[in-house]
Scaffold this motif. Sequence first.
Motif, PDB file in Angstrom:
ATOM      1  N   PHE A 299       0.813  -1.220   0.000  1.00 10.20           N
ATOM      2  CA  PHE A 299       0.000   0.000   0.000  1.00 10.20           C
ATOM      3  C   PHE A 299       0.848   1.273   0.000  1.00 10.20           C
ATOM      4  N   PRO A 300       1.821   1.443   0.924  1.00  8.91           N
ATOM      5  CA  PRO A 300       2.630   2.669   0.888  1.00  8.91           C
ATOM      6  C   PRO A 300       3.420   2.828  -0.413  1.00  8.91           C
ATOM      7  N   VAL A 301       3.823   1.706  -1.019  1.00 10.10           N
ATOM      8  CA  VAL A 301       4.573   1.772  -2.271  1.00 10.10           C
ATOM      9  C   VAL A 301       3.657   2.228  -3.408  1.00 10.10           C
ATOM     10  N   ILE A 302       2.479   1.644  -3.494  1.00 11.22           N
ATOM     11  CA  ILE A 302       1.542   1.987  -4.565  1.00 11.22           C
ATOM     12  C   ILE A 302       1.072   3.436  -4.457  1.00 11.22           C
ATOM     13  N   ARG A 303       0.884   3.924  -3.232  1.00  6.90           N
ATOM     14  CA  ARG A 303       0.383   5.285  -3.040  1.00  6.90           C
ATOM     15  C   ARG A 303       1.502   6.324  -2.965  1.00  6.90           C
ATOM     16  N   ASN A 304       2.755   5.892  -3.125  1.00  4.54           N
ATOM     17  CA  ASN A 304       3.886   6.808  -3.005  1.00  4.54           C
ATOM     18  C   ASN A 304       4.118   7.566  -4.314  1.00  4.54           C
ATOM     19  N   MET A 305       3.170   8.447  -4.659  1.00  8.82           N
ATOM     20  CA  MET A 305       3.252   9.236  -5.882  1.00  8.82           C
ATOM     21  C   MET A 305       2.129  10.266  -5.843  1.00  8.82           C
ATOM     22  N   ASP A 306       2.032  11.066  -6.874  1.00  8.95           N
ATOM     23  CA  ASP A 306       0.947  12.036  -6.995  1.00  8.95           C
ATOM     24  C   ASP A 306      -0.324  11.302  -7.396  1.00  8.95           C
ATOM     25  N   ASN A 307      -1.292  11.232  -6.478  1.00  8.68           N
ATOM     26  CA  ASN A 307      -2.536  10.508  -6.728  1.00  8.68           C
ATOM     27  C   ASN A 307      -3.726  11.449  -6.919  1.00  8.68           C
ATOM     28  N   SER A 308      -3.440  12.705  -7.226  1.00  8.15           N
ATOM     29  CA  SER A 308      -4.516  13.698  -7.311  1.00  8.15           C
ATOM     30  C   SER A 308      -5.195  13.728  -8.683  1.00  8.15           C
ATOM     31  N   VAL A 309      -4.608  13.064  -9.693  1.00 13.71           N
ATOM     32  CA  VAL A 309      -5.209  13.077 -11.024  1.00 13.71           C
ATOM     33  C   VAL A 309      -6.357  12.076 -11.096  1.00 13.71           C
ATOM     34  N   PRO A 339      17.329  -0.869 -16.152  1.00 20.46           N
ATOM     35  CA  PRO A 339      16.363  -0.614 -15.095  1.00 20.46           C
ATOM     36  C   PRO A 339      15.910   0.835 -15.105  1.00 20.46           C
ATOM     37  N   PRO A 340      14.642   1.098 -14.700  1.00 16.57           N
ATOM     38  CA  PRO A 340      14.159   2.468 -14.660  1.00 16.57           C
ATOM     39  C   PRO A 340      14.912   3.284 -13.625  1.00 16.57           C
ATOM     40  N   THR A 341      14.833   4.611 -13.754  1.00 18.84           N
ATOM     41  CA  THR A 341      15.493   5.497 -12.799  1.00 18.84           C
ATOM     42  C   THR A 341      14.973   5.233 -11.392  1.00 18.84           C
ATOM     43  N   CYS A 342      15.895   5.118 -10.436  1.00 23.14           N
ATOM     44  CA  CYS A 342      15.482   4.788  -9.068  1.00 23.14           C
ATOM     45  C   CYS A 342      14.751   5.957  -8.424  1.00 23.14           C
ATOM     46  N   HIS A 343      13.905   5.604  -7.452  1.00 21.38           N
ATOM     47  CA  HIS A 343      13.116   6.609  -6.739  1.00 21.38           C
ATOM     48  C   HIS A 343      13.067   6.165  -5.285  1.00 21.38           C
ATOM     49  N   ASP A 344      13.814   6.830  -4.401  1.00 20.44           N
ATOM     50  CA  ASP A 344      13.931   6.357  -3.019  1.00 20.44           C
ATOM     51  C   ASP A 344      13.442   7.377  -1.990  1.00 20.44           C
ATOM     52  N   VAL A 345      12.464   8.177  -2.364  1.00 25.99           N
ATOM     53  CA  VAL A 345      11.911   9.175  -1.439  1.00 25.99           C
ATOM     54  C   VAL A 345      10.446   8.850  -1.169  1.00 25.99           C
ATOM     55  N   MET A 346      10.066   8.847   0.112  1.00 24.18           N
ATOM     56  CA  MET A 346       8.660   8.660   0.476  1.00 24.18           C
ATOM     57  C   MET A 346       7.963  10.013   0.377  1.00 24.18           C
ATOM     58  N   THR A 347       7.269  10.222  -0.739  1.00 20.54           N
ATOM     59  CA  THR A 347       6.620  11.520  -0.981  1.00 20.54           C
ATOM     60  C   THR A 347       5.196  11.562  -0.449  1.00 20.54           C
ATOM     61  N   ASN A 348       4.634  10.400  -0.095  1.00 23.19           N
ATOM     62  CA  ASN A 348       3.249  10.347   0.378  1.00 23.19           C
ATOM     63  C   ASN A 348       3.169   9.486   1.633  1.00 23.19           C
ATOM     64  N   ASN A 394     -12.345  -1.099 -10.814  1.00 25.80           N
ATOM     65  CA  ASN A 394     -12.158  -1.260 -12.252  1.00 25.80           C
ATOM     66  C   ASN A 394     -12.603  -0.029 -13.035  1.00 25.80           C
ATOM     67  N   VAL A 395     -13.443   0.818 -12.410  1.00 27.21           N
ATOM     68  CA  VAL A 395     -13.990   1.970 -13.143  1.00 27.21           C
ATOM     69  C   VAL A 395     -13.815   3.306 -12.422  1.00 27.21           C
ATOM     70  N   VAL A 396     -13.661   3.297 -11.077  1.00 26.43           N
ATOM     71  CA  VAL A 396     -13.615   4.543 -10.306  1.00 26.43           C
ATOM     72  C   VAL A 396     -12.368   5.355 -10.674  1.00 26.43           C
ATOM     73  N   LYS A 397     -12.576   6.662 -10.910  1.00 27.42           N
ATOM     74  CA  LYS A 397     -11.468   7.552 -11.253  1.00 27.42           C
ATOM     75  C   LYS A 397     -11.325   8.727 -10.293  1.00 27.42           C
ATOM     76  N   GLN A 398     -12.404   9.122  -9.639  1.00 27.22           N
ATOM     77  CA  GLN A 398     -12.358  10.278  -8.734  1.00 27.22           C
ATOM     78  C   GLN A 398     -11.362   9.988  -7.603  1.00 27.22           C
ATOM     79  N   PRO A 399     -10.346  10.837  -7.375  1.00 26.43           N
ATOM     80  CA  PRO A 399      -9.246  10.511  -6.458  1.00 26.43           C
ATOM     81  C   PRO A 399      -9.677  10.102  -5.049  1.00 26.43           C
ATOM     82  N   THR A 400     -10.607  10.842  -4.443  1.00 28.45           N
ATOM     83  CA  THR A 400     -11.028  10.529  -3.076  1.00 28.45           C
ATOM     84  C   THR A 400     -11.771   9.199  -3.020  1.00 28.45           C
ATOM     85  N   MET A 401     -12.691   8.984  -3.956  1.00 29.04           N
ATOM     86  CA  MET A 401     -13.442   7.728  -3.984  1.00 29.04           C
ATOM     87  C   MET A 401     -12.512   6.552  -4.271  1.00 29.04           C
ATOM     88  N   LEU A 402     -11.507   6.773  -5.110  1.00 27.50           N
ATOM     89  CA  LEU A 402     -10.558   5.700  -5.405  1.00 27.50           C
ATOM     90  C   LEU A 402      -9.765   5.330  -4.158  1.00 27.50           C
TER      91      LEU A 402
END
Length: 486
Positions: A299-309, A339-348, A394-402
């Motif tokens: 969960f923290p890994v998946i949400r560790n990004m900009d989730n406002s879109v 390998p993709p560029t590393c990202h080692d900062v907890m932004t969220n 599978n269909v929800v897009k609104q950030p808060t509801m997601l």
Amino acid sequence: MPVMDVDTALQTIGYGFGQVIIFIVCFFTYMYSVSEAMSVSYIVVLTSCEFATTAGEKTLLANSLLGGMVASGLFVGMLADKYGRKFTLRLALIGALGFSMLSALMPNLYALSITRMIVGLFLSAVASLQVAFLTEFHTPKWRPLAVTLCSQSQSMALIYCPLVAMAILPHHFTVTLSSQFDMRPWRFLMMAVEIPGWIALVGICLVPETPYFLLSINNGEKAILALKWICRKNRKNWEDFDIILAENERATVVPEGFFSSFLYDSFRLFRKPYFTKFFICLMLIFGLFFNSVGMGIWFPVIRNMDNSVSLRLCDLIKRNPQFASSKEKLVNGTETEVPPTCHDVMTNLIDPIYYGFSYMGCYILSTILLQCLLRKYVIATHIIVAFVLGLGLNVVKQPTMLLISYTLMITLPGVLIPLSTSVLIDFLPTHLRGKAICLVRSIARFGALLGSTLVGMLLKVSCDLTLNIFILYLAVCIVLALLLPE
């Protein structure tokens, strides 16, 4: 004076400060086990650049502790039923805390993964036996409520981890121990999550062994002493009660050897009269671990990004740098993986706090529902809601509801693990409880290991397929919940 069993003796003494002390010890014990397990969610991100981890290495690190818990879980119950819940818990806490401290000093990914696996070998007992230890100081009518309230330690752990991370990680300090080894903040984070474990270790040394276990090994004198301890802590006089404990029909210590006894009692769980109920509980708890722990640990890994879109969960995951696909480039005419560029900062770190609060709210909800509904209907209701919310992902897009749908899909099954485990305790005799709980938890943690591997390795390949595999097993769990004994 009439003889009585432990349940009747505890009912006669009544509930009081003695049970509260046991509750607090078990609270910190479970809080430590969850904190230790969830801390890897942050370490996976924070070591990405230092150890230059690939997707497979991230999955290895995420699964190492779970792998150790699976390996030892089969035998922890035998130790608990042979030597006692308190003895096994105390030994497990010492081992887990010691190797956890050592793992924070490991210089590379593979050494870190190995020591985390050893932590898991000990942590299996910490996570499983606290339920047996707690319930065996409570009568059957108190158990579901006591287990549910004590499980709030899981929500406290899920809040504690990001709060500690918020306190430590932003400072970006480094402690140099040698020319080749620096202590970065993530190592101090690993040490900080051990604090509840040290509190639990002190507490477990100050309380007695459970009277259920002591009576199961025909040690009636110490069982009486344990009951006297409860009576004294409850501010009551032992002399006011006429308590004589009935002898146990079957002692835990049997003449066979350790492994012979283990196999004999384990096979008994798969025979009448226990098989049907045991198998239903096993598959249900397997599914709860598969969903809530297997996906929740990421969960923290998946949400560790900009989730406002406004995008679906799977579309967001495709943008997540931790799940970015490797690219191919030509080197001397040969395609080579880069390998993709590393990202080692907890932004969220805010969403993980919401995750912890959602557990707290769901535990409160389940506690309220237990006063109105049978236990199996409370379990089924939680899973049905999680299933519906999962389909919505599978269909929800609104950030808060997601965020709400994704969080509750994981949380609602997760709060049911202790409650489902209490079903086992109610229909099994004392001498089989420890083995049954640890056997079920070990197999169920394999479900968590399977779920975690699916997320780590398959999510970036086919997110929609991965997500719907979890949703499908939730549908199976609904049926299993309705088949539970009342």
